[in-house]
Structure formats: C-alpha cells, structure tokens
Design a protein around this motif. Structure first.
Motif, PDB file in Angstrom:
ATOM      1  N   HIS A 207       0.835  -1.205   0.000  1.00  0.00           N
ATOM      2  CA  HIS A 207       0.000   0.000   0.000  1.00  0.00           C
ATOM      3  C   HIS A 207       0.870   1.256   0.000  1.00  0.00           C
ATOM      4  O   HIS A 207       1.838   1.342   0.745  1.00  0.00           O
TER       5      HIS A 207
ATOM      6  N   ALA B 188      -5.217   3.925   7.488  1.00  0.00           N
ATOM      7  CA  ALA B 188      -4.640   2.775   6.786  1.00  0.00           C
ATOM      8  C   ALA B 188      -3.664   1.976   7.637  1.00  0.00           C
ATOM      9  O   ALA B 188      -3.563   0.764   7.482  1.00  0.00           O
TER      10      ALA B 188
ATOM     11  N   SER C  24      -5.384  -0.291  11.363  1.00  0.00           N
ATOM     12  CA  SER C  24      -5.421  -1.570  10.655  1.00  0.00           C
ATOM     13  C   SER C  24      -5.700  -2.701  11.635  1.00  0.00           C
ATOM     14  O   SER C  24      -5.254  -2.674  12.787  1.00  0.00           O
ATOM     15  N   ASP C  25      -6.428  -3.714  11.176  1.00  0.00           N
ATOM     16  CA  ASP C  25      -6.703  -4.867  12.014  1.00  0.00           C
ATOM     17  C   ASP C  25      -5.553  -5.871  11.993  1.00  0.00           C
ATOM     18  O   ASP C  25      -5.609  -6.900  12.662  1.00  0.00           O
TER      19      ASP C  25
ATOM     20  N   THR D 272       1.208  -3.814  10.779  1.00  0.00           N
ATOM     21  CA  THR D 272       1.569  -3.211   9.499  1.00  0.00           C
ATOM     22  C   THR D 272       3.037  -2.826   9.488  1.00  0.00           C
ATOM     23  O   THR D 272       3.496  -2.093  10.360  1.00  0.00           O
TER      24      THR D 272
ATOM     25  N   ALA E  27       0.149  -6.521   7.083  1.00  0.00           N
ATOM     26  CA  ALA E  27      -0.048  -5.535   6.022  1.00  0.00           C
ATOM     27  C   ALA E  27       1.302  -4.870   5.759  1.00  0.00           C
ATOM     28  O   ALA E  27       2.116  -4.712   6.677  1.00  0.00           O
TER      29      ALA E  27
END
Length: 115
Positions: free
Chosen positions: A6, A16, A20-21, A24, A54
């Motif tokens: 991303h 973002a 985030s779940d 990241t 992520a």
C-alpha cells in the motif's frame, strides 16, 4: 502495475496503518534512495507470503508530516505498527529472511535458528 504494498500518505496514515486490524510494516522511503528501490521486490514478496501482515510504504518527501511525527531521519526506515503503536523499528536495507526473522514475534512465529 498491481502491488500488494500500500502507498500510504500523511492524509490516510491513521486510517490505513494505525487503525489496521493487522500488524503493518511501513517502509519510510524516498524516490532518490537506492537501497529503498532495492527493497521494493522484497516488500512485495513479504506482502504476498505473510497474509497476517499488512505492508505499506510512505514517501517521506511527499509525506513529511508522518516522517516527522515518528522521527524518521534515514531511509529506508522500517517501522511495525500494531494496535496504533510502533512496536519495532530498524533502519537500512536487508534481505527478506532477516526482515522476517526480525518480525517473527510480531507474526507469531518462532525465529529460525541460523548458523
């Protein structure tokens, strides 16, 4: 070109990344940074191979607010965020195996023992 990494911006970093779940991994990068360009395929592989993580990159020249907020001075700087907080930071290009070893506890895996 489709990517699994991303492109984060100052405007949506909180949404973002911080909300985030998933944990990241964020690479703070710049177009002029040679080692950052070398990391692009490595980050893409990690994004594909680690669905529980992520992966994002943030161009510090285009998004100076977030870089300043976290005191990023060198590129590439990598930070891992979990539940809105930075939980790991390392600076400099490195091979995929080393990154994954450094993230083993974040990913819930035991680090590989290398001789």
């Amino acid at each position: 070109m489709t990517t699994n990494v991303h492109d984060a911006t100052d405007a949506e970093f909180d949404t973002a990344v911080l909300r985030s779940d998933r944990p990241t991994l964020v690479e703070f990068t710049a177009e002029w940074c040679g080692p950052c360009r070398q990391m692009a395929p490595v980050l893409e592989q990690i994004a594909i191979e680690e669905p529980g993580l992520a992966v994002a990159k943030l161009d510090v020249d285009r998004n100076p607010g977030t870089a300043a907020r976290y005191g990023v001075l060198s590129m590439p700087t990598f930070m891992v965020f979990r539940a809105g907080e930075p939980v790991r930071q390392f600076v400099g290009a490195r091979p995929k195996g080393r990154i994954l070893a450094e993230l083993a506890d974040v990913l819930g895996e035991k680090p590989a023992v290398t001789g």
